[in-house]
Design a protein around this motif. Structure first.
Motif, PDB file in Angstrom:
ATOM      1  N   TRP A   1       0.631  -0.533  -0.046  1.00  0.00           N
ATOM      2  CA  TRP A   1       0.042   0.217  -0.094  1.00  0.00           C
ATOM      3  C   TRP A   1       1.141   0.862   0.241  1.00  0.00           C
ATOM      4  CZ3 TRP A   1       0.832   3.880   3.927  1.00  0.00           C
ATOM      5  CH2 TRP A   1       1.319   3.475   4.949  1.00  0.00           C
ATOM      6  N   PHE A   2       1.851   1.651   0.696  1.00  0.00           N
ATOM      7  CA  PHE A   2       2.798   2.620   0.704  1.00  0.00           C
ATOM      8  C   PHE A   2       3.294   2.499  -0.993  1.00  0.00           C
ATOM      9  CE2 PHE A   2       7.122   4.160   0.929  1.00  0.00           C
ATOM     10  CZ  PHE A   2       6.996   5.677   1.599  1.00  0.00           C
ATOM     11  N   MET A   3       3.856   1.162  -1.249  1.00  0.00           N
ATOM     12  CA  MET A   3       4.439   1.504  -2.764  1.00  0.00           C
ATOM     13  C   MET A   3       2.984   2.815  -3.794  1.00  0.00           C
ATOM     14  SD  MET A   3       7.004   1.729  -3.625  1.00  0.00           S
ATOM     15  CE  MET A   3       7.878   1.603  -4.370  1.00  0.00           C
ATOM     16  N   ILE A   4       1.920   2.122  -3.523  1.00  0.00           N
ATOM     17  CA  ILE A   4       0.248   2.558  -4.535  1.00  0.00           C
ATOM     18  C   ILE A   4       0.521   3.609  -3.815  1.00  0.00           C
ATOM     19  CG2 ILE A   4      -1.553   1.715  -4.522  1.00  0.00           C
ATOM     20  CD1 ILE A   4      -1.194  -1.185  -4.326  1.00  0.00           C
ATOM     21  N   ILE A   5       0.613   4.339  -2.720  1.00  0.00           N
ATOM     22  CA  ILE A   5       0.397   6.025  -2.885  1.00  0.00           C
ATOM     23  C   ILE A   5       2.006   6.785  -2.865  1.00  0.00           C
ATOM     24  CG2 ILE A   5       0.108   7.407  -0.738  1.00  0.00           C
ATOM     25  CD1 ILE A   5      -0.914   5.275   0.285  1.00  0.00           C
ATOM     26  N   LEU A   6       2.993   5.953  -3.052  1.00  0.00           N
ATOM     27  CA  LEU A   6       4.124   6.759  -3.165  1.00  0.00           C
ATOM     28  C   LEU A   6       4.208   7.029  -4.462  1.00  0.00           C
ATOM     29  CD1 LEU A   6       6.777   7.509  -2.261  1.00  0.00           C
ATOM     30  CD2 LEU A   6       7.758   5.299  -2.323  1.00  0.00           C
ATOM     31  N   ILE A   7       4.036   6.107  -5.248  1.00  0.00           N
ATOM     32  CA  ILE A   7       4.708   6.205  -6.912  1.00  0.00           C
ATOM     33  C   ILE A   7       3.354   7.211  -7.669  1.00  0.00           C
ATOM     34  CG2 ILE A   7       4.327   5.332  -9.147  1.00  0.00           C
ATOM     35  CD1 ILE A   7       5.354   2.554  -8.068  1.00  0.00           C
ATOM     36  N   PRO A   8       2.414   7.321  -7.524  1.00  0.00           N
ATOM     37  CA  PRO A   8       1.532   8.455  -7.881  1.00  0.00           C
ATOM     38  C   PRO A   8       2.283  10.010  -7.487  1.00  0.00           C
ATOM     39  CG  PRO A   8      -0.114   6.712  -6.905  1.00  0.00           C
ATOM     40  CD  PRO A   8       1.177   5.872  -6.992  1.00  0.00           C
ATOM     41  N   GLY A   9       2.388   9.928  -6.549  1.00  0.00           N
ATOM     42  CA  GLY A   9       2.874  11.180  -5.518  1.00  0.00           C
ATOM     43  C   GLY A   9       3.652  11.176  -5.908  1.00  0.00           C
ATOM     44  N   LEU A  10       4.911  10.324  -6.281  1.00  0.00           N
ATOM     45  CA  LEU A  10       6.428  11.110  -6.931  1.00  0.00           C
ATOM     46  C   LEU A  10       6.462  11.350  -8.310  1.00  0.00           C
ATOM     47  CD1 LEU A  10       9.705  10.944  -6.259  1.00  0.00           C
ATOM     48  CD2 LEU A  10       8.901   8.487  -7.555  1.00  0.00           C
TER      49      LEU A  10
ATOM     50  N   PHE B   1       4.966  15.037  -8.795  1.00  0.00           N
ATOM     51  CA  PHE B   1       5.694  15.527  -8.388  1.00  0.00           C
ATOM     52  C   PHE B   1       6.781  16.243  -9.681  1.00  0.00           C
ATOM     53  CE2 PHE B   1      10.063  16.716  -6.532  1.00  0.00           C
ATOM     54  CZ  PHE B   1       9.871  17.542  -5.743  1.00  0.00           C
ATOM     55  N   ILE B   2       6.941  14.923  -9.608  1.00  0.00           N
ATOM     56  CA  ILE B   2       7.672  15.265 -11.062  1.00  0.00           C
ATOM     57  C   ILE B   2       7.739  15.868 -12.243  1.00  0.00           C
ATOM     58  CG2 ILE B   2       9.364  13.950 -13.297  1.00  0.00           C
ATOM     59  CD1 ILE B   2      10.052  11.648 -11.200  1.00  0.00           C
TER      60      ILE B   2
ATOM     61  N   ALA C   1       4.871  18.204 -12.022  1.00  0.00           N
ATOM     62  CA  ALA C   1       4.908  19.367 -11.273  1.00  0.00           C
ATOM     63  C   ALA C   1       5.601  20.129 -11.497  1.00  0.00           C
ATOM     64  CB  ALA C   1       4.492  19.730 -10.547  1.00  0.00           C
ATOM     65  N   MET C   2       7.274  19.886 -10.937  1.00  0.00           N
ATOM     66  CA  MET C   2       8.638  19.838 -11.212  1.00  0.00           C
ATOM     67  C   MET C   2       9.018  20.879 -13.155  1.00  0.00           C
ATOM     68  SD  MET C   2      10.226  21.019  -8.758  1.00  0.00           S
ATOM     69  CE  MET C   2       7.433  21.226  -7.825  1.00  0.00           C
ATOM     70  N   SER C   3       9.094  20.005 -12.927  1.00  0.00           N
ATOM     71  CA  SER C   3       8.911  19.659 -15.184  1.00  0.00           C
ATOM     72  C   SER C   3       8.139  20.978 -16.226  1.00  0.00           C
ATOM     73  CB  SER C   3       8.066  18.307 -15.678  1.00  0.00           C
ATOM     74  OG  SER C   3       9.039  17.898 -14.596  1.00  0.00           O
ATOM     75  N   LEU C   4       6.792  20.858 -14.903  1.00  0.00           N
ATOM     76  CA  LEU C   4       5.793  22.073 -15.390  1.00  0.00           C
ATOM     77  C   LEU C   4       6.133  23.693 -15.178  1.00  0.00           C
ATOM     78  CD1 LEU C   4       1.985  20.601 -15.166  1.00  0.00           C
ATOM     79  CD2 LEU C   4       3.721  20.637 -17.428  1.00  0.00           C
ATOM     80  N   ARG C   5       6.693  23.079 -14.398  1.00  0.00           N
ATOM     81  CA  ARG C   5       7.394  24.994 -13.767  1.00  0.00           C
ATOM     82  C   ARG C   5       7.724  25.172 -13.936  1.00  0.00           C
ATOM     83  NH1 ARG C   5       6.069  28.292  -8.730  1.00  0.00           N
ATOM     84  NH2 ARG C   5       8.122  28.713  -8.039  1.00  0.00           N
ATOM     85  N   TYR C   6       9.193  24.225 -14.416  1.00  0.00           N
ATOM     86  CA  TYR C   6      10.775  24.809 -14.762  1.00  0.00           C
ATOM     87  C   TYR C   6      11.149  24.903 -16.070  1.00  0.00           C
ATOM     88  CZ  TYR C   6      11.190  25.577  -9.436  1.00  0.00           C
ATOM     89  OH  TYR C   6      10.934  26.257  -8.586  1.00  0.00           O
ATOM     90  N   LEU C   7      10.438  23.331 -16.384  1.00  0.00           N
ATOM     91  CA  LEU C   7      10.590  23.223 -18.211  1.00  0.00           C
ATOM     92  C   LEU C   7       9.684  23.580 -19.341  1.00  0.00           C
ATOM     93  CD1 LEU C   7      12.231  19.783 -17.015  1.00  0.00           C
ATOM     94  CD2 LEU C   7      13.882  21.689 -17.844  1.00  0.00           C
TER      95      LEU C   7
ATOM     96  N   GLY D   1       2.524  13.752 -19.366  1.00  0.00           N
ATOM     97  CA  GLY D   1       1.856  13.092 -19.604  1.00  0.00           C
ATOM     98  C   GLY D   1       1.713  11.585 -19.391  1.00  0.00           C
ATOM     99  N   LEU D   2       3.064  11.203 -20.035  1.00  0.00           N
ATOM    100  CA  LEU D   2       3.412  10.352 -19.619  1.00  0.00           C
ATOM    101  C   LEU D   2       3.535   9.416 -17.952  1.00  0.00           C
ATOM    102  CD1 LEU D   2       4.345   7.125 -20.758  1.00  0.00           C
ATOM    103  CD2 LEU D   2       6.355   8.031 -21.484  1.00  0.00           C
ATOM    104  N   ILE D   3       4.675  10.430 -17.904  1.00  0.00           N
ATOM    105  CA  ILE D   3       4.834  10.690 -16.654  1.00  0.00           C
ATOM    106  C   ILE D   3       3.554  10.550 -15.317  1.00  0.00           C
ATOM    107  CG2 ILE D   3       6.145  11.365 -14.470  1.00  0.00           C
ATOM    108  CD1 ILE D   3       8.779  11.861 -16.948  1.00  0.00           C
ATOM    109  N   ASN D   4       3.101  11.171 -15.712  1.00  0.00           N
ATOM    110  CA  ASN D   4       1.700  11.902 -14.877  1.00  0.00           C
ATOM    111  C   ASN D   4       0.511  10.292 -14.815  1.00  0.00           C
ATOM    112  OD1 ASN D   4       0.887  13.527 -12.886  1.00  0.00           O
ATOM    113  ND2 ASN D   4      -0.444  14.932 -13.878  1.00  0.00           N
ATOM    114  N   ILE D   5       0.051  10.411 -15.906  1.00  0.00           N
ATOM    115  CA  ILE D   5      -0.685   9.598 -16.560  1.00  0.00           C
ATOM    116  C   ILE D   5      -0.639   8.522 -16.148  1.00  0.00           C
ATOM    117  CG2 ILE D   5      -2.730   8.440 -17.375  1.00  0.00           C
ATOM    118  CD1 ILE D   5      -2.774  11.866 -19.113  1.00  0.00           C
TER     119      ILE D   5
END
Length: 208
Positions: free
Chosen positions: A68-77, A80-81, A83-89, A124-128
């Motif tokens: 359950w921890f990984m199932i929560i961690l993977i979408p969150g990570l 985050f990636i 969001a940072m790409s949209l903000r800075y790249l 989109g690939l990373i997020n979805i």
């Protein structure tokens, strides 16, 4: 400079083989439909492959062997990636993709920067693919419309011609990704064009 030389050489080659300006445009519409379809299918398959790699299943509704921890961690990570790409790249790749495509069609004569639609593909690939509950339709529309814009500019087409390629790319992408050619046409006419534009309708119908 190199890009300009490539465009001149490409157009010279087409004119040498008897393509008139109108013939070049219709050849480009076929190319746009073909490449947009391939790109849309590649986008959706890439999402499925990434989901299978991260979760052990291509269908997130299925039971996964992860904790359950990984199932929560993977979408969150993944979020985050993205969001940072949209903000800075690629800040211009924000949003669902459909309103941005409508603005490009109505205001910018079909111009969608190459950086935007390529960034949209990978973000989109990373997020979805990492499990975010986002739709695939919007990114598919912007990616395929952006590719259509880039192809039109590569062939040094006039702005009005490039603008007319936007709904063709969008419709071809939706039709190929979701196997819904009729729905793709009506969606594009309603959402991108905004009315029953006869010329655009005929061009889209020819491709689909």
């Amino acid at each position: 400079m190199q890009k300009q030389k490539f465009r001149i050489k490409l157009l010279s080659w087409l004119l040498h083989f008897g393509f008139a300006r109108e013939g070049i445009f219709y050849a480009v519409t076929i190319l746009v439909g073909f490449l947009a379809g391939i790109t849309a299918v590649s986008f959706h398959l890439s999402i499925r492959w990434l989901q299978e790699f991260l979760f052990g299943t291509p269908h997130l509704s299925s039971q996964s062997s992860l904790s359950w921890f990984m199932i929560i961690l993977i979408p969150g990570l993944g979020a985050f990636i993205a969001a940072m790409s949209l903000r800075y790249l690629v800040p211009d790749a924000r949003g669902s993709g459909i309103p941005q495509t409508k603005i490009a069609y109505a205001v910018h004569n079909g111009h969608i920067p190459k950086r935007v639609w390529i960034g949209k593909f990978f973000i989109g690939l990373i997020n979805i693919g990492s499990g975010s509950s986002l739709g695939r339709e919007g990114p598919t529309v912007q990616i395929c419309s952006g590719m259509a814009s880039w192809i039109g500019e590569t062939f040094s087409m006039k702005r009005q011609r490039i603008k007319s390629l936007i709904p063709i790319g969008a419709a071809a992408g939706i039709a190929a990704a979701f196997n819904t050619p009729i729905a793709a046409i009506t969606f594009t006419l309603e959402e991108i064009i905004g009315d029953l534009n006869y010329d655009a309708y005929v061009d889209i119908l020819d491709i689909i």
